[in-house]
Every structure is written in structure tokens, then in C-alpha cells.
Design a protein around this motif. Structure first.
Motif, PDB file in Angstrom:
ATOM      1  N   VAL A 156      -3.293   7.144   0.806  1.00 39.29           N
ATOM      2  CA  VAL A 156      -3.251   8.025   1.981  1.00 39.29           C
ATOM      3  C   VAL A 156      -1.841   8.619   2.149  1.00 39.29           C
ATOM      4  CG1 VAL A 156      -3.489   8.123   4.501  1.00 39.29           C
ATOM      5  CG2 VAL A 156      -5.091   6.759   3.165  1.00 39.29           C
ATOM      6  N   MET A 157      -0.837   7.774   2.050  1.00 36.20           N
ATOM      7  CA  MET A 157       0.539   8.231   2.265  1.00 36.20           C
ATOM      8  C   MET A 157       1.013   9.160   1.154  1.00 36.20           C
ATOM      9  SD  MET A 157       2.110   8.083   4.852  1.00 36.20           S
ATOM     10  CE  MET A 157       3.673   8.837   4.519  1.00 36.20           C
ATOM     11  N   LEU A 158       0.645   8.828  -0.102  1.00 35.02           N
ATOM     12  CA  LEU A 158       1.032   9.690  -1.230  1.00 35.02           C
ATOM     13  C   LEU A 158       0.407  11.072  -1.063  1.00 35.02           C
ATOM     14  CD1 LEU A 158       0.687   7.103  -4.125  1.00 35.02           C
ATOM     15  CD2 LEU A 158       2.745   8.413  -3.640  1.00 35.02           C
ATOM     16  N   ASP A 159      -0.866  11.103  -0.656  1.00 33.64           N
ATOM     17  CA  ASP A 159      -1.557  12.379  -0.414  1.00 33.64           C
ATOM     18  C   ASP A 159      -0.874  13.149   0.704  1.00 33.64           C
ATOM     19  OD1 ASP A 159      -3.348  11.563  -2.275  1.00 33.64           O
ATOM     20  OD2 ASP A 159      -5.058  11.387  -0.925  1.00 33.64           O
ATOM     21  N   VAL A 174       9.764   9.334   5.283  1.00 30.31           N
ATOM     22  CA  VAL A 174      10.402   8.314   4.429  1.00 30.31           C
ATOM     23  C   VAL A 174      10.028   6.914   4.929  1.00 30.31           C
ATOM     24  CG1 VAL A 174      12.630   7.320   3.731  1.00 30.31           C
ATOM     25  CG2 VAL A 174      12.310   9.790   3.678  1.00 30.31           C
ATOM     26  N   THR A 175      10.055   6.689   6.264  1.00 26.95           N
ATOM     27  CA  THR A 175       9.727   5.374   6.840  1.00 26.95           C
ATOM     28  C   THR A 175       8.263   5.017   6.559  1.00 26.95           C
ATOM     29  OG1 THR A 175      11.239   5.948   8.608  1.00 26.95           O
ATOM     30  CG2 THR A 175       9.903   4.000   8.964  1.00 26.95           C
ATOM     31  N   ALA A 176       7.347   5.970   6.821  1.00 27.71           N
ATOM     32  CA  ALA A 176       5.918   5.713   6.603  1.00 27.71           C
ATOM     33  C   ALA A 176       5.651   5.439   5.127  1.00 27.71           C
ATOM     34  CB  ALA A 176       5.100   6.911   7.077  1.00 27.71           C
ATOM     35  N   PHE A 177       6.352   6.161   4.262  1.00 27.57           N
ATOM     36  CA  PHE A 177       6.187   6.000   2.821  1.00 27.57           C
ATOM     37  C   PHE A 177       6.609   4.594   2.385  1.00 27.57           C
ATOM     38  CE2 PHE A 177       7.149   7.003  -1.618  1.00 27.57           C
ATOM     39  CZ  PHE A 177       6.002   7.702  -1.931  1.00 27.57           C
ATOM     40  N   GLU A 178       7.757   4.144   2.895  1.00 27.58           N
ATOM     41  CA  GLU A 178       8.255   2.787   2.565  1.00 27.58           C
ATOM     42  C   GLU A 178       7.271   1.723   3.041  1.00 27.58           C
ATOM     43  OE1 GLU A 178      10.887   1.539   0.804  1.00 27.58           O
ATOM     44  OE2 GLU A 178      10.946   3.618   0.146  1.00 27.58           O
ATOM     45  N   ILE A 179       6.732   1.893   4.270  1.00 27.16           N
ATOM     46  CA  ILE A 179       5.766   0.928   4.816  1.00 27.16           C
ATOM     47  C   ILE A 179       4.521   0.895   3.925  1.00 27.16           C
ATOM     48  CG2 ILE A 179       4.213   0.437   6.782  1.00 27.16           C
ATOM     49  CD1 ILE A 179       6.461   1.586   8.607  1.00 27.16           C
ATOM     50  N   ASP A 180       4.056   2.091   3.537  1.00 27.50           N
ATOM     51  CA  ASP A 180       2.864   2.178   2.682  1.00 27.50           C
ATOM     52  C   ASP A 180       3.105   1.467   1.351  1.00 27.50           C
ATOM     53  OD1 ASP A 180       0.279   3.212   1.843  1.00 27.50           O
ATOM     54  OD2 ASP A 180       1.399   4.538   0.534  1.00 27.50           O
ATOM     55  N   MET A 181       4.246   1.764   0.705  1.00 25.71           N
ATOM     56  CA  MET A 181       4.516   1.197  -0.619  1.00 25.71           C
ATOM     57  C   MET A 181       4.725  -0.317  -0.576  1.00 25.71           C
ATOM     58  SD  MET A 181       4.241   3.060  -3.125  1.00 25.71           S
ATOM     59  CE  MET A 181       3.414   4.604  -2.988  1.00 25.71           C
ATOM     60  N   ARG A 182       5.355  -0.808   0.485  1.00 30.22           N
ATOM     61  CA  ARG A 182       5.667  -2.243   0.555  1.00 30.22           C
ATOM     62  C   ARG A 182       4.533  -3.081   1.111  1.00 30.22           C
ATOM     63  NH1 ARG A 182      11.169  -2.749  -0.591  1.00 30.22           N
ATOM     64  NH2 ARG A 182      12.033  -0.663  -0.507  1.00 30.22           N
ATOM     65  N   PHE A 183       3.763  -2.549   2.082  1.00 29.03           N
ATOM     66  CA  PHE A 183       2.789  -3.401   2.779  1.00 29.03           C
ATOM     67  C   PHE A 183       1.325  -2.982   2.608  1.00 29.03           C
ATOM     68  CE2 PHE A 183       6.752  -3.473   5.301  1.00 29.03           C
ATOM     69  CZ  PHE A 183       7.103  -4.792   5.052  1.00 29.03           C
ATOM     70  N   ILE A 184       1.046  -1.709   2.274  1.00 29.31           N
ATOM     71  CA  ILE A 184      -0.361  -1.282   2.229  1.00 29.31           C
ATOM     72  C   ILE A 184      -0.813  -1.039   0.775  1.00 29.31           C
ATOM     73  CG2 ILE A 184      -2.061   0.367   3.095  1.00 29.31           C
ATOM     74  CD1 ILE A 184      -0.035   0.779   5.487  1.00 29.31           C
ATOM     75  N   THR A 185      -0.277   0.009   0.146  1.00 23.80           N
ATOM     76  CA  THR A 185      -0.680   0.266  -1.248  1.00 23.80           C
ATOM     77  C   THR A 185      -0.065  -0.777  -2.186  1.00 23.80           C
ATOM     78  OG1 THR A 185      -0.816   2.618  -0.779  1.00 23.80           O
ATOM     79  CG2 THR A 185      -0.679   2.006  -3.088  1.00 23.80           C
ATOM     80  N   LYS A 186       1.156  -1.163  -1.902  1.00 19.70           N
ATOM     81  CA  LYS A 186       1.936  -2.152  -2.658  1.00 19.70           C
ATOM     82  C   LYS A 186       2.114  -1.762  -4.137  1.00 19.70           C
ATOM     83  CE  LYS A 186       0.789  -6.052   0.274  1.00 19.70           C
ATOM     84  NZ  LYS A 186      -0.225  -7.080   0.422  1.00 19.70           N
TER      85      LYS A 186
END
Ligand code: HEM
Length: 171
Positions: A20-23, A72-84
Motif C-alpha cells: 500500500v505504501m509503495l503504491d 518518509v515517516t509512513a514509509f519507514e513504518i510500513d517497511m519496518r512494521f507492516i510490509t517488513k
């Protein structure tokens, strides 16, 4: 719910393998670049009596700066906690095994990491040095140089980000 989305075959909202975030970031950059170009066009081609355009340039650049910070913040959250693990989404790409996806990510990071720092620097200095409302002053030449560097860095971040997204999640 977000964790559920990440665990299903449906990742983002585009018909690609992106999350979702990458899109979201992929699409958002298509809006950010023309808005930034318009903001710079406003100051660059203004007539001598149109100093109010400097204030519009300031407002637009501040809004873009806030959007950049949220992204940038939402992207970091997505990469670390959701999409991983973005790699599991990119493995199906024909460019994954040859490491082209990794090379394109490294090139993208060369621009994506310094760009927010450059933007913070340009915005803070401009807010300190320009009069209120914003108008040309003795700081103009310095701002025009660093503003150009920050704008080119943003454009290259978008361009290399689109290439990475395509190689990893579309191809
Ligand atoms: C990262 C954010 C920003 C970027 C990338 C940026 C970029 C630029 C660029 C490239 C120019 C030169 C246009 C030309 O070639 O004539 C410019 C001019 C200008 N900017 Fe910014 N800017 C930013 C933020 C700001 C802010 C926050 C302010 C106000 C506090 C501001 C005030 C001005 C003014 C007054 C000019 C006109 C200078 C003159 O013609 O003497 N800018 N900006």
C-alpha cells in the motif's frame, strides 16, 4: 487489519506487487514533481511587481516539505512494521536474480537519503533569512543555488524511485 493486508496476496491498491505504501509513494511523486515545478516557475518568471508570488512559492514549498516528511515517516513504518520484507514481493521480478533490482535501489537511495536533509536545510535557512512576507533579499543568490540543488535531488529521487518500483514490483 494492516497486518492482515500484508499477509494476503493482495498487497497494495495498484495492480502490481507493491505494498500500500509503495503504491502510495509511487503515485504521490507524480503529483509532487509538477507542483514543485509550478512553485519554482512562479518565482522564476514573475514580473518585478509580483512579489506576492514569492509568498505563494513559500507556502507551496512548506506544504510539499510537510507532505515529504509524512511520506518518509509512513514509509519507514510500513517497511519496518507492516510490509517488513519488500524482497519477498520483488522475488517474482525477472530482474531480481540478476541483482538489477538491488542496484537500482542503491542508486535510488543515493538521492532519497540526502534529499530530505537538503529540504530541511533549504527550508530552515529560507525561513530565517527571507523577510516576511517572502521577497528577494541579499540571501536570494544562496537560496537560488541550494533551492536548485534540492529541487534536482527531489526530481532524481522520484525518477530513480519509479525505476526501482517498476523493476521490483511491475516487471
Ligand atoms: C525545499 C524547499 C524550496 C525549494 C526547493 C526552493 C527552490 C527555489 C528555487 C530553485 C528558486 C530560484 C528560482 C529562479 O531560478 O529564479 C527559489 C526562489 C525563491 N525562493 Fe525558494 N525554495 C524552497 C523554499 C523556500 C521557502 C521556504 C521560502 C521562503 C521562506 C522561499 C523563498 C524564495 C524566494 C523569495 C525566491 C526568489 C528569490 C529571488 O528571486 O530573489 N523558498 N526557490
Amino acid at each position: 487489519m494492516l497486518a492482515q493486508i500484508a499477509n494476503t496476496d493482495f498487497h497494495g491498491f495498484l495492480p502490481t506487487r507493491g505494498s500500500v505504501m509503495l503504491d502510495f509513494v509511487f503515485l504521490a511523486l507524480f503529483a509532487v514533481i509538477p507542483v514543485m515545478a509550478w512553485s519554482i516557475y512562479l518565482v522564476k518568471f514573475r514580473k518585478p511587481d509580483e512579489t506576492y508570488k514569492c509568498e505563494w512559492h513559500k507556502r507551496i514549498q512548506l506544504a510539499l516539505g510537510v507532505i515529504l516528511l509524512i511520506a518518509v515517516t509512513a514509509f519507514e513504518i510500513d517497511m519496518r512494521f507492516i510490509t517488513k520484507d519488500w524482497r519477498s514481493l520483488a522475488e517474482a521480478s525477472p530482474y531480481y536474480a540478476s541483482k538489477l533490482v538491488d542496484y537500482s535501489l542503491w542508486i535510488h537511495l543515493c538521492f532519497a537519503v540526502p534529499t530530505p536533509l537538503l529540504w530541511i536545510f533549504v527550508i530552515i535557512r529560507a525561513m530565517q533569512k527571507f523577510p516576511k512576507p517572502a521577497a528577494p533579499c541579499e540571501y536570494s543568490s544562496c537560496h537560488m543555488l541550494w533551492g536548485k540543488v534540492a529541487a534536482i535531488a527531489m526530481f532524481m529521487t522520484a525518477l530513480t524511485g519509479w525505476v526501482f518500483y517498476w523493476l521490483a514490483f511491475v516487471a
